[in-house]
Design a protein around this motif. Structure first.
Motif, short mmCIF file in Angstrom:
data_model
loop_
_atom_site.label_atom_id
_atom_site.label_comp_id
_atom_site.label_asym_id
_atom_site.label_seq_id
_atom_site.Cartn_x
_atom_site.Cartn_y
_atom_site.Cartn_z
N GLY A 1 -2.90 -7.38 8.42
CA GLY A 1 -2.86 -8.60 9.22
C GLY A 1 -2.28 -8.26 10.58
N GLY A 2 -1.28 -8.99 11.00
CA GLY A 2 -0.64 -8.73 12.29
C GLY A 2 0.62 -7.90 12.18
N GLY A 3 0.93 -7.41 10.98
CA GLY A 3 2.17 -6.69 10.79
C GLY A 3 1.99 -5.21 10.54
N ARG A 4 3.08 -4.51 10.58
CA ARG A 4 3.12 -3.08 10.33
C ARG A 4 4.22 -2.79 9.30
NH1 ARG A 4 2.73 -0.51 16.45
NH2 ARG A 4 0.49 -0.86 16.69
N ALA A 5 4.02 -1.72 8.55
CA ALA A 5 5.02 -1.31 7.55
C ALA A 5 5.15 0.20 7.57
CB ALA A 5 4.60 -1.77 6.16
N ALA A 6 6.35 0.67 7.24
CA ALA A 6 6.60 2.10 7.10
C ALA A 6 7.41 2.31 5.83
CB ALA A 6 7.38 2.64 8.31
N ALA A 7 7.10 3.38 5.13
CA ALA A 7 7.85 3.74 3.93
C ALA A 7 8.38 5.15 4.11
CB ALA A 7 6.96 3.66 2.70
N TRP A 8 9.70 5.30 4.19
CA TRP A 8 10.37 6.59 4.26
C TRP A 8 10.91 6.81 2.86
CZ3 TRP A 8 10.68 10.59 7.41
CH2 TRP A 8 11.70 11.52 7.23
N THR A 9 10.45 7.84 2.17
CA THR A 9 10.74 7.99 0.75
C THR A 9 11.92 8.90 0.45
OG1 THR A 9 9.15 9.80 0.50
CG2 THR A 9 8.32 7.55 0.18
N GLU B 1 -4.79 1.00 0.26
CA GLU B 1 -5.81 0.85 1.29
C GLU B 1 -5.16 0.55 2.64
OE1 GLU B 1 -9.35 -2.27 2.34
OE2 GLU B 1 -9.07 -1.72 0.25
N GLY B 2 -5.56 1.30 3.66
CA GLY B 2 -5.03 1.10 4.99
C GLY B 2 -3.76 1.86 5.28
N ALA B 3 -3.16 2.47 4.26
CA ALA B 3 -1.94 3.25 4.47
C ALA B 3 -2.30 4.68 4.83
CB ALA B 3 -1.06 3.23 3.23
N GLN B 4 -1.44 5.32 5.58
CA GLN B 4 -1.67 6.69 6.01
C GLN B 4 -0.38 7.48 5.82
OE1 GLN B 4 -2.69 6.99 10.17
NE2 GLN B 4 -2.74 9.20 10.13
N LEU C 1 6.38 11.66 2.49
CA LEU C 1 7.74 11.45 2.99
C LEU C 1 7.75 10.23 3.91
CD1 LEU C 1 10.66 12.45 3.16
CD2 LEU C 1 9.96 13.96 5.01
N LEU C 2 6.71 10.11 4.74
CA LEU C 2 6.57 8.95 5.62
C LEU C 2 5.13 8.46 5.54
CD1 LEU C 2 7.41 6.94 7.85
CD2 LEU C 2 6.92 8.74 9.52
N ALA C 3 4.97 7.21 5.17
CA ALA C 3 3.66 6.58 5.16
C ALA C 3 3.75 5.30 5.97
CB ALA C 3 3.22 6.26 3.74
N VAL C 4 2.67 4.99 6.70
CA VAL C 4 2.64 3.79 7.53
C VAL C 4 1.34 3.04 7.27
CG1 VAL C 4 4.09 4.79 9.33
CG2 VAL C 4 1.61 4.98 9.50
N GLY C 5 1.35 1.78 7.63
CA GLY C 5 0.14 0.99 7.50
C GLY C 5 0.25 -0.30 8.27
#
Length: 66
Positions: free
Chosen positions: A23-31, A2-5, A16-20
């Motif tokens: 709260g006050g933070g951000r995350a990125a997943a490069w697979t 939820e909230g990831a794109q 390949l790249l997902a972000v979300g």
């Protein structure tokens, strides 16, 4: 999640790249690897490759992007 794109998908459709944001933070997943071990040499040689990663770090740090 939820909230990831998914921002970039691989040729086979896998993320390949997902972000979300949470709260006050951000995350990125490069697979993948950032070197041409798993991504194609053409993609790693793409003129926007360094900009992609620089902008990703800037976005995570909530800085202005190029």
């Amino acid at each position: 999640s939820e909230g990831a794109q998914v921002v970039v998908a691989a040729e086979n459709g896998d993320p390949l790249l997902a972000v979300g944001e949470y709260g006050g933070g951000r995350a990125a997943a490069w697979t993948s690897d950032v070197a041409p071990h798993w991504v194609s040499r053409e993609f790693a040689a793409w003129e926007g490759y360094n900009t992609l990663f620089g902008n990703m770090v800037s976005w995570l740090a909530k800085e202005e992007t190029a």
